[in-house]
Design a protein around this motif. Structure first.
Motif, PDB file in Angstrom:
ATOM      1  N   ARG A 192      -1.038  -5.107   8.608  1.00 50.55           N
ATOM      2  CA  ARG A 192      -2.209  -5.098   7.733  1.00 50.55           C
ATOM      3  C   ARG A 192      -2.054  -4.063   6.626  1.00 50.55           C
ATOM      4  O   ARG A 192      -1.568  -2.969   6.856  1.00 50.55           O
ATOM      5  CB  ARG A 192      -3.477  -4.778   8.539  1.00 50.55           C
ATOM      6  N   ASP A 193      -2.518  -4.446   5.463  1.00 49.68           N
ATOM      7  CA  ASP A 193      -2.498  -3.535   4.324  1.00 49.68           C
ATOM      8  C   ASP A 193      -3.750  -2.664   4.387  1.00 49.68           C
ATOM      9  O   ASP A 193      -4.829  -3.090   4.009  1.00 49.68           O
ATOM     10  CB  ASP A 193      -2.473  -4.343   3.028  1.00 49.68           C
ATOM     11  N   ALA A 194      -3.592  -1.460   4.871  1.00 48.48           N
ATOM     12  CA  ALA A 194      -4.734  -0.559   4.995  1.00 48.48           C
ATOM     13  C   ALA A 194      -4.919   0.241   3.704  1.00 48.48           C
ATOM     14  O   ALA A 194      -4.122   0.150   2.774  1.00 48.48           O
ATOM     15  CB  ALA A 194      -4.518   0.376   6.172  1.00 48.48           C
ATOM     16  N   LEU A 195      -5.972   0.996   3.680  1.00 50.78           N
ATOM     17  CA  LEU A 195      -6.230   1.864   2.528  1.00 50.78           C
ATOM     18  C   LEU A 195      -5.061   2.837   2.372  1.00 50.78           C
ATOM     19  O   LEU A 195      -4.735   3.578   3.297  1.00 50.78           O
ATOM     20  CB  LEU A 195      -7.524   2.643   2.742  1.00 50.78           C
ATOM     21  N   HIS A 196      -4.467   2.798   1.212  1.00 54.33           N
ATOM     22  CA  HIS A 196      -3.279   3.626   1.032  1.00 54.33           C
ATOM     23  C   HIS A 196      -3.670   5.075   0.792  1.00 54.33           C
ATOM     24  O   HIS A 196      -4.540   5.362  -0.018  1.00 54.33           O
ATOM     25  CB  HIS A 196      -2.430   3.098  -0.129  1.00 54.33           C
ATOM     26  N   THR A 197      -3.018   5.941   1.491  1.00 54.83           N
ATOM     27  CA  THR A 197      -3.335   7.357   1.384  1.00 54.83           C
ATOM     28  C   THR A 197      -2.381   8.094   0.458  1.00 54.83           C
ATOM     29  O   THR A 197      -2.546   9.267   0.221  1.00 54.83           O
ATOM     30  CB  THR A 197      -3.283   8.021   2.769  1.00 54.83           C
ATOM     31  N   ALA A 198      -1.387   7.403  -0.004  1.00 60.20           N
ATOM     32  CA  ALA A 198      -0.435   8.065  -0.904  1.00 60.20           C
ATOM     33  C   ALA A 198       0.170   7.025  -1.829  1.00 60.20           C
ATOM     34  O   ALA A 198       0.307   5.861  -1.473  1.00 60.20           O
ATOM     35  CB  ALA A 198       0.661   8.751  -0.101  1.00 60.20           C
ATOM     36  N   THR A 199       0.492   7.451  -3.017  1.00 61.22           N
ATOM     37  CA  THR A 199       1.226   6.578  -3.921  1.00 61.22           C
ATOM     38  C   THR A 199       2.692   6.968  -3.855  1.00 61.22           C
ATOM     39  O   THR A 199       3.024   8.108  -3.583  1.00 61.22           O
ATOM     40  CB  THR A 199       0.733   6.735  -5.362  1.00 61.22           C
ATOM     41  N   GLU A 205      -0.387  -6.396  13.832  1.00 63.86           N
ATOM     42  CA  GLU A 205      -1.644  -5.956  13.224  1.00 63.86           C
ATOM     43  C   GLU A 205      -1.692  -4.461  12.946  1.00 63.86           C
ATOM     44  O   GLU A 205      -2.771  -3.894  12.772  1.00 63.86           O
ATOM     45  CB  GLU A 205      -2.847  -6.355  14.111  1.00 63.86           C
ATOM     46  N   SER A 206      -0.568  -3.815  12.944  1.00 64.10           N
ATOM     47  CA  SER A 206      -0.617  -2.380  12.650  1.00 64.10           C
ATOM     48  C   SER A 206      -1.035  -2.164  11.198  1.00 64.10           C
ATOM     49  O   SER A 206      -0.706  -2.956  10.315  1.00 64.10           O
ATOM     50  CB  SER A 206       0.735  -1.720  12.938  1.00 64.10           C
ATOM     51  N   HIS A 207      -1.747  -1.094  10.967  1.00 65.51           N
ATOM     52  CA  HIS A 207      -2.273  -0.799   9.634  1.00 65.51           C
ATOM     53  C   HIS A 207      -1.272   0.062   8.877  1.00 65.51           C
ATOM     54  O   HIS A 207      -0.848   1.100   9.375  1.00 65.51           O
ATOM     55  CB  HIS A 207      -3.626  -0.085   9.740  1.00 65.51           C
ATOM     56  N   ILE A 208      -0.953  -0.375   7.692  1.00 71.75           N
ATOM     57  CA  ILE A 208       0.072   0.308   6.916  1.00 71.75           C
ATOM     58  C   ILE A 208      -0.582   1.051   5.761  1.00 71.75           C
ATOM     59  O   ILE A 208      -1.196   0.457   4.886  1.00 71.75           O
ATOM     60  CB  ILE A 208       1.101  -0.696   6.364  1.00 71.75           C
ATOM     61  N   ARG A 209      -0.433   2.344   5.762  1.00 74.03           N
ATOM     62  CA  ARG A 209      -1.029   3.164   4.697  1.00 74.03           C
ATOM     63  C   ARG A 209       0.031   3.814   3.814  1.00 74.03           C
ATOM     64  O   ARG A 209      -0.236   4.141   2.679  1.00 74.03           O
ATOM     65  CB  ARG A 209      -1.913   4.253   5.307  1.00 74.03           C
ATOM     66  N   SER A 219       6.023  -0.979  -4.310  1.00 76.23           N
ATOM     67  CA  SER A 219       5.966  -2.308  -3.721  1.00 76.23           C
ATOM     68  C   SER A 219       6.228  -2.189  -2.233  1.00 76.23           C
ATOM     69  O   SER A 219       6.370  -1.113  -1.704  1.00 76.23           O
ATOM     70  CB  SER A 219       7.024  -3.199  -4.358  1.00 76.23           C
ATOM     71  N   MET A 220       6.288  -3.286  -1.587  1.00 76.20           N
ATOM     72  CA  MET A 220       6.485  -3.203  -0.146  1.00 76.20           C
ATOM     73  C   MET A 220       7.254  -4.429   0.339  1.00 76.20           C
ATOM     74  O   MET A 220       6.711  -5.348   0.905  1.00 76.20           O
ATOM     75  CB  MET A 220       5.133  -3.121   0.539  1.00 76.20           C
ATOM     76  N   VAL A 221       8.474  -4.414   0.070  1.00 79.73           N
ATOM     77  CA  VAL A 221       9.343  -5.512   0.455  1.00 79.73           C
ATOM     78  C   VAL A 221      10.556  -4.896   1.127  1.00 79.73           C
ATOM     79  O   VAL A 221      10.900  -3.763   0.860  1.00 79.73           O
ATOM     80  CB  VAL A 221       9.799  -6.306  -0.793  1.00 79.73           C
TER      81      VAL A 221
END
Lengths: 163, 248
Positions: free
Chosen positions: B32-39, B95-99, B216-218
């Motif tokens: 899961r795409d969670a709220l990102h805490t860092a750019t 379903e892990s959340h990825i931040r 990105s996230m690939v």
């Protein structure tokens, strides 16, 4: 998983292909990107040999001295021979005589084993403060490396005759 | 009085019940795409832009051809692991959340690396396939650097020759748009992607490159090799390769 499985098979037998000049004179040079900005990265360059390259060697800037664990690696554009095992190249603690390309000028490579680059930066800063004295009272400062996990600086080599 | 329970013998031989083909066909677990805490912006010194980049348009056909003509029926049918084991790998990621970037690396190493090395390299007692594969390895800055100057998220390693064959970065696929991919192919300034050379080129055994995306996230694979010189990004949330490129 099928794609990864296919790739791991494909990768297994692929030979490595080092960067080359593709038959052109000169040598491959990999410039560093600016670590303080996220702008476009540079491309690989082919630099001419010394005889064809009349550009003066730049003053102190980020060069690529060899990390201590990587002898004789690709970046021949900067360091020619780094042979720390030779007695004649050994100076004091973690300092060696090496040759800097393209003019094969002897320099001193000084290294620190620690991952912390504080000492390297301190030394580089000190040398820059002493710039008016370069070549007279202190050796000229040539470069500091910018490799991860490698801390070294390059200094002018001054031969001191035996008394 | 507390009695110490009898320990379990985890080293006992297990009868596998899942075939290699079934494991390979199982979709990757979703994240899961969670709220990102860092750019994450790439500022590495080792960024280099590729000289040429083109789409690997035949990737799907090439892969299908490999499975049709090169992978034996015996390899496909070979039992390589247990369903419960696969399920545990799956549940560890599902379903892990990825931040952060570090968090998307973990599912790859937890599921894709482990499962791949079982089916492709005979890990944990699985029968290895008849064709030899590179194994997926972690990369760190210490003894596990595999001779690389930089630190990539993972690498593929030819275990017979002890050389790295691919270095890879794990990124966020849902942040890459088709327009951005076109821009990369068209040679736009690489605000999206940058080629990072993290290699030790003192010997031809260690030539490699990493593609890194700034935001990105690939999962990127880059192999500047004679034949493939390939870059593939795999959507971690789907078993289908989104796109394959070859940088010649």
């Amino acid at each position: 998983m099928m794609a990864i499985y296919y790739l791991s098979r494909l990768a297994q037998d692929q030979p490595d292909t080092p960067e080359t000049t593709q038959g052109r004179p000169g040598f491959v040079f990999l410039p560093f990107a600016d670590p303080s900005r996220s702008n476009a990265a540079p491309t690989i360059q082919i630099q001419l040999p010394a005889a064809q390259n009349q550009q003066p060697m730049p003053a102190a800037q980020n060069q690529q001295p060899m990390p201590p664990q990587q002898f004789g690696w690709y970046n021949q554009s900067t360091l020619a021979s780094f042979e720390p095992w030779k007695k004649e190249n050994q100076l004091e603690f973690k300092s060696w005589i090496v040759e800097l390309l393209p003019d094969r000028v002897k320099i001193v490579l000084k290294m620190w084993a620690e991952d912390d680059d504080t000492k390297k930066h301190n030394e580089a800063k000190s040398y820059n403060l002493l710039k008016p004295l370069w070549g007279t009272c202190v050796p000229s400062f040539i470069a500091e490396d910018s490799w991860e996990h490698s801390n070294s600086i390059a200094l002018e080599y001054i031969e001191v005759p035996n008394r | 009085m507390f009695q110490i329970p009898v320990p379990v013998n985890v080293n006992v031989a297990v009868a596998f019940d899942l075939a290699r083909g079934n494991v390979l066909a199982t979709p990757l677990p979703p994240v899961r795409d969670a709220l990102h805490t860092a750019t994450s912006v790439t500022t590495s010194r080792y960024r280099l832009r590729w000289n040429r980049l083109s789409q690997w348009a035949t990737f799907e056909d090439d892969m299908n051809n490999y499975f049709t003509n090169n992978v034996t029926a015996a390899d496909i049918a070979a039992l390589v692991m247990n369903f419960s084991g696969l399920q545990q790998f799956w549940n560890a990621v599902n379903e892990s959340h990825i931040r952060t970037e570090a968090q998307i690396k973990l599912p790859f190493l937890t599921y894709a690396k482990e499962v791949h090395n079982i089916v492709a390299n005979g890990m944990y007692g699985a029968p290895p396939p008849s064709d030899v594969h590179s194994s997926i390895v972690e990369v760190d800055s210490g003894a596990g650097s595999h001779g690389l100057v930089g630190v990539s998220d993972f690498a593929l390693r030819n275990d017979l020759e002890g050389r790295i064959t691919v270095v890879g970065e794990v990124k966020n696929p849902w942040k890459v748009t088709p327009e951005q991919i076109d821009q990369v192919i068209d040679g736009y300034p690489n605000y999206l992607l940058s080629l990072i050379i993290k290699e030790q080129r003192h010997s031809p055994e260690n030539t490699m490159a990493v593609l890194q995306s700034s935001n990105s996230m690939v999962t990127w694979f880059a192999m500047p090799k004679r034949l493939a010189s390939l870059l593939l990004c795999v959507d971690f949330a789907s078993p289908i390769a989104l796109m394959a490129l070859s940088c010649l």
